[in-house]
Design a protein around this motif. Structure first.
Motif, PDB file in Angstrom:
ATOM      1  N   HIS A 153       0.962  -1.136   0.059  1.00  0.00           N
ATOM      2  CA  HIS A 153       0.024   0.103  -0.131  1.00  0.00           C
ATOM      3  C   HIS A 153       0.734   1.084  -0.066  1.00  0.00           C
ATOM      4  N   VAL A 154       0.704   2.244  -0.966  1.00  0.00           N
ATOM      5  CA  VAL A 154       1.337   3.270  -1.094  1.00  0.00           C
ATOM      6  C   VAL A 154       0.479   4.415  -1.058  1.00  0.00           C
ATOM      7  N   SER A 155       0.924   5.603  -0.503  1.00  0.00           N
ATOM      8  CA  SER A 155       0.139   6.916  -0.396  1.00  0.00           C
ATOM      9  C   SER A 155       1.080   8.077  -0.687  1.00  0.00           C
ATOM     10  N   ILE A 156       0.398   8.942  -1.525  1.00  0.00           N
ATOM     11  CA  ILE A 156       1.333  10.192  -1.838  1.00  0.00           C
ATOM     12  C   ILE A 156       0.205  11.346  -1.322  1.00  0.00           C
ATOM     13  N   GLU A 157       0.902  12.061  -0.321  1.00  0.00           N
ATOM     14  CA  GLU A 157      -0.026  13.288   0.317  1.00  0.00           C
ATOM     15  C   GLU A 157      -1.326  12.751   0.784  1.00  0.00           C
ATOM     16  N   ASP A 158      -1.579  11.533   1.486  1.00  0.00           N
ATOM     17  CA  ASP A 158      -2.675  10.962   1.854  1.00  0.00           C
ATOM     18  C   ASP A 158      -3.720  10.346   0.701  1.00  0.00           C
ATOM     19  N   ASN A 159      -3.150  10.144  -0.101  1.00  0.00           N
ATOM     20  CA  ASN A 159      -3.885  10.023  -1.322  1.00  0.00           C
ATOM     21  C   ASN A 159      -3.209   8.361  -1.804  1.00  0.00           C
ATOM     22  N   GLU A 160      -4.225   7.538  -1.404  1.00  0.00           N
ATOM     23  CA  GLU A 160      -3.628   6.225  -1.586  1.00  0.00           C
ATOM     24  C   GLU A 160      -3.728   5.962  -3.102  1.00  0.00           C
ATOM     25  N   ILE A 161      -2.494   5.390  -3.608  1.00  0.00           N
ATOM     26  CA  ILE A 161      -2.329   4.935  -4.963  1.00  0.00           C
ATOM     27  C   ILE A 161      -2.263   3.369  -5.413  1.00  0.00           C
ATOM     28  N   LEU A 162      -1.519   2.852  -4.487  1.00  0.00           N
ATOM     29  CA  LEU A 162      -1.286   1.352  -4.574  1.00  0.00           C
ATOM     30  C   LEU A 162      -2.054   0.807  -3.310  1.00  0.00           C
ATOM     31  N   LYS A 163      -2.893  -0.255  -3.662  1.00  0.00           N
ATOM     32  CA  LYS A 163      -4.044  -0.514  -2.537  1.00  0.00           C
ATOM     33  C   LYS A 163      -3.829  -2.142  -2.356  1.00  0.00           C
TER      34      LYS A 163
ATOM     35  N   TYR B 186       6.887   9.276  -1.604  1.00  0.00           N
ATOM     36  CA  TYR B 186       5.811   8.240  -1.724  1.00  0.00           C
ATOM     37  C   TYR B 186       5.846   7.418  -0.242  1.00  0.00           C
ATOM     38  N   GLU B 187       4.859   7.279   0.278  1.00  0.00           N
ATOM     39  CA  GLU B 187       4.846   6.693   1.714  1.00  0.00           C
ATOM     40  C   GLU B 187       4.321   5.213   1.553  1.00  0.00           C
ATOM     41  N   VAL B 188       4.989   4.254   1.918  1.00  0.00           N
ATOM     42  CA  VAL B 188       4.589   2.846   2.226  1.00  0.00           C
ATOM     43  C   VAL B 188       3.684   2.833   3.618  1.00  0.00           C
ATOM     44  N   THR B 189       2.403   2.469   3.320  1.00  0.00           N
ATOM     45  CA  THR B 189       1.542   2.558   4.675  1.00  0.00           C
ATOM     46  C   THR B 189       1.457   0.988   5.247  1.00  0.00           C
ATOM     47  N   GLU B 190       1.669  -0.213   3.903  1.00  0.00           N
ATOM     48  CA  GLU B 190       1.555  -1.289   4.501  1.00  0.00           C
ATOM     49  C   GLU B 190       2.134  -2.137   3.299  1.00  0.00           C
ATOM     50  N   GLY B 191       2.640  -3.397   3.917  1.00  0.00           N
ATOM     51  CA  GLY B 191       3.014  -4.342   3.002  1.00  0.00           C
ATOM     52  C   GLY B 191       4.756  -4.228   2.920  1.00  0.00           C
ATOM     53  N   SER B 192       5.204  -5.209   2.119  1.00  0.00           N
ATOM     54  CA  SER B 192       6.671  -5.282   2.298  1.00  0.00           C
ATOM     55  C   SER B 192       7.408  -5.583   0.870  1.00  0.00           C
ATOM     56  N   ILE B 193       8.453  -5.175   0.484  1.00  0.00           N
ATOM     57  CA  ILE B 193       9.189  -5.615  -0.688  1.00  0.00           C
ATOM     58  C   ILE B 193      10.528  -6.355  -0.218  1.00  0.00           C
ATOM     59  N   ASP B 194      10.695  -7.581  -0.671  1.00  0.00           N
ATOM     60  CA  ASP B 194      11.947  -8.417  -0.338  1.00  0.00           C
ATOM     61  C   ASP B 194      12.696  -8.308  -1.851  1.00  0.00           C
ATOM     62  N   PHE B 195      13.949  -8.016  -1.470  1.00  0.00           N
ATOM     63  CA  PHE B 195      14.705  -7.961  -2.591  1.00  0.00           C
ATOM     64  C   PHE B 195      16.114  -8.824  -2.392  1.00  0.00           C
ATOM     65  N   GLN B 196      16.069 -10.000  -3.015  1.00  0.00           N
ATOM     66  CA  GLN B 196      17.254 -10.890  -2.744  1.00  0.00           C
ATOM     67  C   GLN B 196      17.375 -11.255  -1.364  1.00  0.00           C
ATOM     68  N   GLY B 197      16.256 -11.632  -0.699  1.00  0.00           N
ATOM     69  CA  GLY B 197      16.362 -11.886   0.828  1.00  0.00           C
ATOM     70  C   GLY B 197      16.517 -10.731   1.808  1.00  0.00           C
ATOM     71  N   GLU B 198      16.478  -9.467   1.407  1.00  0.00           N
ATOM     72  CA  GLU B 198      16.371  -8.111   2.076  1.00  0.00           C
ATOM     73  C   GLU B 198      15.452  -7.466   1.931  1.00  0.00           C
ATOM     74  N   ASP B 199      15.303  -6.575   2.939  1.00  0.00           N
ATOM     75  CA  ASP B 199      14.087  -5.730   2.877  1.00  0.00           C
ATOM     76  C   ASP B 199      14.511  -4.440   2.163  1.00  0.00           C
ATOM     77  N   LEU B 200      14.058  -4.406   0.981  1.00  0.00           N
ATOM     78  CA  LEU B 200      14.197  -3.188   0.063  1.00  0.00           C
ATOM     79  C   LEU B 200      13.803  -1.879   0.770  1.00  0.00           C
ATOM     80  N   LEU B 201      12.498  -1.534   1.300  1.00  0.00           N
ATOM     81  CA  LEU B 201      12.066  -0.482   1.772  1.00  0.00           C
ATOM     82  C   LEU B 201      13.229  -0.098   2.675  1.00  0.00           C
ATOM     83  N   GLU B 202      14.063  -0.683   3.510  1.00  0.00           N
ATOM     84  CA  GLU B 202      14.988  -0.362   4.563  1.00  0.00           C
ATOM     85  C   GLU B 202      16.114   0.506   3.662  1.00  0.00           C
TER      86      GLU B 202
END
Lengths: 260, 441
Positions: free
Chosen positions: A8-18, A53-69
């Motif tokens: 889930h991703v929002s920009i300025e409180d507007n949810e784009i990815l749900k 872009y603010e990730v409000t929920e969910g995860s992205i794993d890239f090659q076993g690591e947390d991409l969002l970090e």
């Protein structure tokens, strides 16, 4: 190599990815298609690490690591490459200097030696040929005064020099004439490899005639609503996005009483 | 002038009556020093009510008691080493006085005079007497009046017609050790017809809270080619209020590069008068400020005759709480048809506490001219930073690259290699990731 779960991703409180789910394995080419405003470019920017872009929920794993970090530059060093929909003009920084700084940063991160000037130029010349780019563009400021086609070719050229693990192409085809499209597609195809994944974001099926995907996903209103093989792209081309949107709407209507 | 302001001027007027003060003046202008002193008494220091001084407050200068240096402080060559270009000829001035022992004036062509202006006047140099005070009229501005009244010495450079001076000449002005000393260097540069010369005018400091108010008159005779660099490298507690006047005759080619890094309060007035046909005048500048530095560049470009070109490019990079002012006037006189004048001022603010006042102005009295001007004030482009980061370049390195890129066209325009290298090194040392930029470029 890439596993996106319930994003889930929002920009300025507007949810784009749900709630987007997607998995890309090494060697695969995934196409993401969808109407304007469905969230395609947002996905690309989030993968590259744009912090608006603010990730409000969910995860992205890239090659076993947390991409969002990871910061954007770390993602690039780890092997993510985004070919921008609108490559940025950078007056005063020559294309070569930029690429040399980028390549050396990536190599350093990977524990490799920095390339000397001779090896760097050899590599650059070889890769330029692949995208049929004029050598004069090397010494010009990054993208400044480049035509639309030159900018897109420059993106693929950068990609070919940086040799990413996962390449994300954000509407690299838009605005290209058929010759430029073919050159860009040839560049991408020559980079296809067993250990490299591609995420090809496009509005039109045309690009997929040249870069033939293993999977096609349709993104509508922030979710992947349908996935299939390359034939799905042709179906969309014939029927348009309206067909899927209408189908989804009727599903939603018939499902409504259950939720009510 | 109010009485409150008058009190502040008293210490400066007292300096005029100080025993041992130099009194030499050009023979065509008898009483010149006294008239300048009287004019200063009339004008007083400018205040923020004066249009040209709205954003630069010289109140502290008016209120501070400085000591007029009647003789140069003791300085060794070792102390000056960081600022010396050994490949150049060199005239050194400490507290506004020429110091032969620190200078190196070998290897100049016959007939070229470089050294003390006071000595040239006392020795009856016709060029010095003829030109001094012809270009920078003291009635116009208090600091010119003060300089004219109080100067002890300064640089004199005369290049005879058709003489090419291969070796660049550095004019090094040092605020000597000590506290609150003031100096009024008076410089005269005359390039004869079709002569060619490259000059580096450097201002540096060894003392604290110094005040330096130089006036430089530069006369380029027909077809003379002059490359003039001005380096501001004083301490950040120094005050520097300067005027450069460029008088350009027919087909002269004069270019200036003003690089301003030092000084706490810095004001540069630049007057360029294009007084013959076919003059080409280039005025480039770069100012880098941080802390509480304040740099004010005021430019007047006077197109008096037809078919002249002037190109001005001033760029500023501001950090922390620093301030900059740019005021650029292009004045095209009625006779100056076919003028081609371009003026650009660009500012990069690296802190939200930094600030710039920029004010380009055109006054055009001819109808067949091409004049453009533009000014910008902005921050680093966030899209560009992200673009660089997305290719693997760290945030600080990305910003450093973009800052360097901003300054780069000024760097590239510097023909004198040693000055260009110095500027590059200074930029690398100033940038958070200068090493990466050095490797990339």
């Amino acid at each position: 190599m890439l596993k996106i779960q319930n994003l889930h991703v929002s920009i300025e409180d507007n949810e784009i990815l749900k709630g987007l789910d997607l998995e890309v394995k090494p060697g695969e080419v995934h196409a993401i298609m969808g109407p304007n405003g469905s969230g395609k470019s947002t996905l690309a920017q989030v993968l590259a690490g744009r912090d608006e872009y603010e990730v409000t929920e969910g995860s992205i794993d890239f090659q076993g690591e947390d991409l969002l970090e990871m910061d954007p530059e770390i993602r690039a060093c780890e092997g993510i490459f985004l070919a921008f929909q609108y490559p940025v003009e950078i007056p005063g920084v020559s294309n070569t200097y930029f690429l040399k700084a980028a390549l050396n940063a990536v190599r350093k991160h990977r524990g490799e030696n920095e390339l000397d000037a001779v090896d760097f130029l050899r590599l650059v010349r070889e890769r330029m040929k692949m995208v049929e780019m004029d050598e004069t563009l090397l010494n010009r400021p990054v993208n400044e005064g480049f035509s639309g086609g030159e900018k897109k070719r420059n993106e693929i050229f950068h990609m070919s020099v940086l040799e990413p693990k996962l390449a994300v192409l954000d509407e690299t085809d838009s605005g290209l004439d058929i010759d430029a499209l073919r050159i860009v597609a040839n560049g991408v195809n020559s980079l296809r490899a067993e250990d490299r994944g591609f995420l090809v974001i496009t509005h039109y099926q045309r690009l997929l005639d040249y870069i033939v995907p293993d999977f096609v996903h349709v993104l509508v209103d922030g979710r992947i609503v349908r996935s299939g093989g390359k034939e799905l792209a042709h179906e969309l081309e014939d029927k348009g996005y309206g067909w899927l949107e209408a189908e989804l709407a009727s599903e939603a209507t018939s499902a409504a009483p259950v939720g009510a | 002038m109010s009485n409150v302001v008058a009190a502040a001027e008293n210490s400066y007027l007292a300096a005029f009556d100080q025993p041992g003060r130099a009194t030499v003046e050009p023979t065509p202008r008898p009483g010149w020093r006294q008239a300048a002193r009287d004019r200063f008494a009339e004008l007083g220091f400018p205040t923020k009510r004066d249009e040209d001084w709205r954003f630069t407050n010289v109140g502290p200068v008016a209120r501070t008691e400085y000591e007029l240096a009647v003789a140069p402080a003791a300085v060794t060559l070792d102390q000056l080493e960081p600022w010396i270009y050994p490949e150049m000829a060199r005239a050194v001035f400490v507290d506004g006085h020429f110091v032969a022992g620190l200078s190196d004036l070998d290897g100049l062509p016959d007939g070229v005079r470089v050294g003390s202006l006071a000595a040239a006047l006392e020795g009856g140099d016709v060029t010095a007497h003829d030109h001094l005070g012809r270009y920078a009229p003291f009635d116009r501005q208090a600091f010119i009046a003060l300089n004219t009244a109080l100067f002890a010495d300064g640089a004199f450079v005369a290049v005879p017609a058709k003489t090419v001076v291969e070796r660049p000449i550095q004019l090094l002005f040092v605020a000597g050790p000590g506290e609150r000393r003031m100096a009024f260097p008076r410089n005269l540069i005359v390039a004869g017809e079709a002569a060619q010369v490259t000059l580096v005018e450097s201002y540096v400091g060894l003392g604290t809270e110094s005040l330096t108010c130089p006036v430089t008159e530069l006369a380029a005779d027909p077809a003379a080619v002059v490359d003039h660099y001005r380096l501001q490298q004083e301490r950040t507690d120094a005050t520097h209020i300067a005027l450069q006047h460029y008088h350009c005759e027919r087909a002269a080619n004069v270019s200036t590069h003003s690089l301003s890094f030092g000084g706490g309060l810095v004001r540069n007035d630049v007057w360029a008068v294009l007084d013959g046909e076919g003059v080409e005048c280039t005025l480039n500048g770069l100012y880098l400020t941080r802390g509480r530095q304040h740099v004010d560049n005021h430019m007047w470009v006077e197109h008096v005759k037809p078919n002249c070109n002037s190109y001005e490019l001033y760029k500023g990079i501001l950090e922390e709480q620093s301030r900059a002012v740019f005021n650029g006037l292009i004045h095209v006189h009625p006779e100056a048809q076919k003028t081609d004048a371009k003026q650009t001022n660009r500012n990069l603010l690296l802190s939200s506490d930094a600030g710039v006042h920029t004010n380009p102005q055109l006054v055009i009295h001819a109808d067949d001219v091409r004049c453009t001007h533009g000014s910008t004030v902005g921050q680093l482009d966030a899209d560009a930073v992200f673009y660089l980061r997305s290719r693997g370049i760290g945030e600080e390195a990305a910003k450093s690259l973009l800052i360097y890129a901003f300054a780069r066209d000024i760097v590239d325009r510097i023909r004198l290699e040693s000055v260009r290298t110095d500027l590059e090194e200074f930029l690398f040392s100033r940038l958070p990731k200068g090493e990466i930029v050095r490797q990339a470029v």
